[in-house]
Design an enzyme around this catalytic site. Structure first.
Site, PDB file in Angstrom:
ATOM      1  N   ASP A 241     -56.916 -15.766  23.738  1.00 37.79           N
ATOM      2  CA  ASP A 241     -57.108 -16.013  22.307  1.00 37.79           C
ATOM      3  C   ASP A 241     -58.138 -17.136  22.108  1.00 37.79           C
ATOM      4  O   ASP A 241     -58.491 -17.837  23.048  1.00 37.79           O
ATOM      5  CB  ASP A 241     -55.791 -16.355  21.594  1.00 37.79           C
ATOM      6  CG  ASP A 241     -54.958 -17.343  22.375  1.00 37.79           C
ATOM      7  OD1 ASP A 241     -55.562 -18.289  22.921  1.00 37.79           O
ATOM      8  OD2 ASP A 241     -53.727 -17.188  22.443  1.00 37.79           O
TER       9      ASP A 241
ATOM     10  N   ASP B  93     -59.459 -20.449  19.785  1.00 38.81           N
ATOM     11  CA  ASP B  93     -59.192 -21.488  18.791  1.00 38.81           C
ATOM     12  C   ASP B  93     -60.522 -22.089  18.362  1.00 38.81           C
ATOM     13  O   ASP B  93     -61.463 -22.171  19.164  1.00 38.81           O
ATOM     14  CB  ASP B  93     -58.340 -22.614  19.405  1.00 38.81           C
ATOM     15  CG  ASP B  93     -56.972 -22.111  19.835  1.00 38.81           C
ATOM     16  OD1 ASP B  93     -56.492 -21.137  19.231  1.00 38.81           O
ATOM     17  OD2 ASP B  93     -56.396 -22.679  20.778  1.00 38.81           O
TER      18      ASP B  93
ATOM     19  N   ASP C 126     -55.148 -32.695  25.993  1.00 40.02           N
ATOM     20  CA  ASP C 126     -54.415 -33.077  27.198  1.00 40.02           C
ATOM     21  C   ASP C 126     -55.295 -33.265  28.441  1.00 40.02           C
ATOM     22  O   ASP C 126     -55.455 -34.365  28.951  1.00 40.02           O
ATOM     23  CB  ASP C 126     -53.241 -32.116  27.467  1.00 40.02           C
ATOM     24  CG  ASP C 126     -53.589 -30.644  27.315  1.00 40.02           C
ATOM     25  OD1 ASP C 126     -54.786 -30.317  27.188  1.00 40.02           O
ATOM     26  OD2 ASP C 126     -52.663 -29.803  27.347  1.00 40.02           O
TER      27      ASP C 126
HETATM   28  P1  ATP Z   1     -53.791 -20.867  27.015  1.00 36.54           P
HETATM   29  O1  ATP Z   1     -54.893 -20.152  27.683  1.00 36.54           O
HETATM   30  O2  ATP Z   1     -52.524 -20.769  27.752  1.00 36.54           O
HETATM   31  O3  ATP Z   1     -53.636 -20.553  25.540  1.00 36.54           O
HETATM   32  P2  ATP Z   1     -54.741 -23.349  26.029  1.00 36.54           P
HETATM   33  O4  ATP Z   1     -55.403 -24.492  26.725  1.00 36.54           O
HETATM   34  O5  ATP Z   1     -55.534 -22.613  25.017  1.00 36.54           O
HETATM   35  O6  ATP Z   1     -54.180 -22.400  27.131  1.00 36.54           O
HETATM   36  P3  ATP Z   1     -52.914 -23.896  23.912  1.00 36.54           P
HETATM   37  O7  ATP Z   1     -51.466 -24.211  23.980  1.00 36.54           O
HETATM   38  O8  ATP Z   1     -53.355 -22.656  23.250  1.00 36.54           O
HETATM   39  O9  ATP Z   1     -53.422 -23.930  25.395  1.00 36.54           O
HETATM   40  O10 ATP Z   1     -53.615 -25.153  23.246  1.00 36.54           O
HETATM   41  C1  ATP Z   1     -54.961 -25.159  22.821  1.00 36.54           C
HETATM   42  C2  ATP Z   1     -55.586 -26.519  23.079  1.00 36.54           C
HETATM   43  O11 ATP Z   1     -54.914 -27.533  22.329  1.00 36.54           O
HETATM   44  C3  ATP Z   1     -55.509 -26.980  24.532  1.00 36.54           C
HETATM   45  O12 ATP Z   1     -56.564 -26.464  25.289  1.00 36.54           O
HETATM   46  C4  ATP Z   1     -55.570 -28.477  24.383  1.00 36.54           C
HETATM   47  O13 ATP Z   1     -56.878 -28.912  24.175  1.00 36.54           O
HETATM   48  C5  ATP Z   1     -54.805 -28.728  23.093  1.00 36.54           C
HETATM   49  N1  ATP Z   1     -53.364 -28.984  23.335  1.00 36.54           N
HETATM   50  C6  ATP Z   1     -52.378 -28.078  23.286  1.00 36.54           C
HETATM   51  N2  ATP Z   1     -51.196 -28.639  23.542  1.00 36.54           N
HETATM   52  C7  ATP Z   1     -51.428 -29.953  23.729  1.00 36.54           C
HETATM   53  C8  ATP Z   1     -50.622 -31.073  24.020  1.00 36.54           C
HETATM   54  N3  ATP Z   1     -49.308 -30.940  24.160  1.00 36.54           N
HETATM   55  N4  ATP Z   1     -51.212 -32.284  24.140  1.00 36.54           N
HETATM   56  C9  ATP Z   1     -52.550 -32.413  23.976  1.00 36.54           C
HETATM   57  N5  ATP Z   1     -53.358 -31.402  23.724  1.00 36.54           N
HETATM   58  C10 ATP Z   1     -52.833 -30.181  23.591  1.00 36.54           C
HETATM   59 MG    MG Z   2     -54.809 -21.024  23.687  1.00 35.44          MG
END
Ligand code: ATP
Ligand code: MG
Length: 477
Positions: free
Chosen positions: A61, A63, A142
């Site tokens: 997905d 963002d 993070d």
């Molecule tokens: P995935 O591919 O599993 O979706 P993702 O990195 O996109 O991994 P998400 O949970 O969708 O993970 O979160 C999107 C973004 O938001 C992360 O890449 C990170 O930059 C930020 N983020 C999400 N959760 C946290 C957190 N608990 N603390 C700090 N930053 C976060």
């Molecule tokens: Mg994501």
């Protein structure tokens, strides 16, 4: 405060370095950044999508991060919705030929000072809906590899925290002081493990070390959020490796209490491993997996143990199954709470299992009519790779059903006749019944279940097998 981010300048990474393949981009995400930029705002693809794009993986997905406020974002898109209380974000929905795509748009947020009303005693952030600059938004993310921004218009990656270097070094590294950032949000410990499993990267020493000491903080996290993150981990396509990571980091305690036990116990662990690897493969090859199915598999060895026990106490097979389901679910309640709808699916899958042994009369057709049949069938296929005393079933039962569901009515009658004949002539080949039980039942046909003193037999020993069912079903006589 780890870094305010205010003074930070992004490193601009050109196309010849990041080598993002534009074909992996979502057209809708590009539309969103384009529309916002046209309206005079900054807008970038951000987070996991950029990490995956740089790794050459198609993101699941997309963002978008912007300096437009949620209200301003909403004004730019007709099909948009404001969601979230903790973080206000805007979901922009696109309807295409396939399923709708939602692009999540969030406004740059600031990192809060670790003092004052927003922070719990442990250091956990309670509310952080405060808008900030682009650099601040990068600093509150993070890991370095999750803090990169991609501008499709200029094909440039903005890298604030050395994410590109860490991708090169195959390292998961926390931005700022790891210990403090885990205290702010303990869920980050799980995320470190998840991303390590997903990317195959090493967790940097300074990012890994505090986890052992802080592992208990995970229990401060609200249960629904914990459930979401565990589910992400289990459905990542790398669940088996992630679970190993959790155990190595000492993070598994109390999250899935029954899983702990199962993973420590010989053959049950073989089933769970098989289930997780199977799930991983399905996800990696684009097939769907439901959370209910996954939990049904993870808790199956535990269910089989209880089922066995209740039968050994003289309880008939089906009531024993229901008692075992209740017991299994209630023991789980110390850890993450499995949401009701997933629990319902899980129970449906479990209760279908003994019904696969009934291959006569109307039984197979009735089973086929159950809305969740497919999940029950897939689960039985999974069981067919295991011996019956740990809740497995014979390979020929799985083959029979695979033929049955793809056969014409005539062929189905023939298959049922074959199953009946096989069970009549070869009691030792019965799907889930051992010889001694079959003999016992022949001697005492009217007795439903006898208490099992040894407690060692499988719950399937007192199964309604094709033979016994054949005798009961009036249509078969
Ligand atoms: P995935 O591919 O599993 O979706 P993702 O990195 O996109 O991994 P998400 O949970 O969708 O993970 O979160 C999107 C973004 O938001 C992360 O890449 C990170 O930059 C930020 N983020 C999400 N959760 C946290 C957190 N608990 N603390 C700090 N930053 C976060
Ligand atoms: Mg994501």
């Amino acid at each position: 405060m780890h870094q305010t981010g205010a003074a930070l300048v992004a490193h601009r990474v050109p196309k010849k370095i990041h080598r993002i393949n534009p074909e992996l981009l979502s057209k809708n995400a590009v539309k969103v950044t384009h529309t916002l930029q046209q309206a005079g705002f900054k807008a970038y693809i951000v987070g996991g999508a950029v990490r995956d794009l740089v790794l050459g993986i198609a993101p699941k997905d997309f963002d978008v991060a912007t300096n437009a406020t949620p209200d301003q974002v909403q004004k730019c898109f007709r099909r948009s919705r404001l969601i979230g209380r903790r973080f206000q974000i805007v979901h922009v929905t696109f309807f295409g030929k396939e399923r709708p795509e939602i692009i999540e748009v969030s406004t740059f947020r600031a990192v809060l000072e670790s003092v004052g009303e927003h922070v719990a005693e442990s250091g956990r952030i309670l509310r952080d809906n405060v808008w900030g600059t682009h650099a601040e938004d990068a600093a509150r993310r993070d890991f370095t590899i999750n803090a990169m921004y991609y501008d499709p218009a200029t094909e440039t990656v903005l890298d604030y925290h050395g994410g590109m270097n860490d991708i090169g070094a195959k390292t998961i590294r926390m931005i700022g002081d790891a210990s403090k950032r885990y205290r702010e949000d303990p869920i980050r410990m799980l995320r470190a493990i998840r991303f390590a499993a997903k990317t195959g990267f090493e967790i940097d020493k300074g990012t890994r070390q505090p986890i052992a000491e802080l592992a208990d903080l995970i229990h401060d996290v609200p249960s629904a959020r914990l459930f979401d993150e565990i589910l992400k981990l289990l459905m990542s396509g790398y669940a088996w490796s992630a679970i190993q990571g959790l155990r190595e980091a000492g993070l598994h305690h109390g999250l899935l209490p029954l899983l702990d036990k199962v993973l420590d116990a010989g053959e049950g662990s073989a089933f769970v491993k098989q289930a997780l690897l199977n799930t991983d493969e399905r996800i990696q090859t684009g097939k769907s997996v439901s959370p209910g199915f996954l939990f049904a598999a993870l808790l199956w060895p535990e269910l089989v143990k209880h089922w066995d026990f209740f039968q050994s106490q003289g309880m008939p097979k089906l009531p024993a199954l229901h008692a075992a389901m209740d017991e299994t679910v209630s023991q789980q309640s110390n850890g993450i709470v499995i949401q009701r709808r997933h629990e319902g699916d899980m129970r449906d899958i479990w209760t279908m299992q003994p019904r696969f042994d009934k291959r006569v009369g109307r039984y197979p057709y009735r089973l086929l009519e159950i809305p969740r049949f497919r999940a029950g069938y897939d689960f039985m296929l999974l069981r067919s790779s295991l011996p019956s005393h740990v809740g497995g079933c014979p390979a020929n039962l799985a083959q029979w059903w695979t033929s049955f569901i793809s056969s014409s009515p005539d062929e189905q009658s023939e298959l049922m006749a074959q199953a009946k004949e096989a069970s009549n002539t070869k009691p030792e080949a019965l799907s889930s019944e051992n010889k001694s039980t079959a003999r016992r039942r022949r001697k005492r046909p009217s007795k439903k279940t006898s208490p099992n003193d040894s407690g060692a037999a499988s719950p399937f020993d007192s199964e309604t097998t094709p033979v016994s069912q054949g005798h009961r079903d009036p249509k078969q006589t």
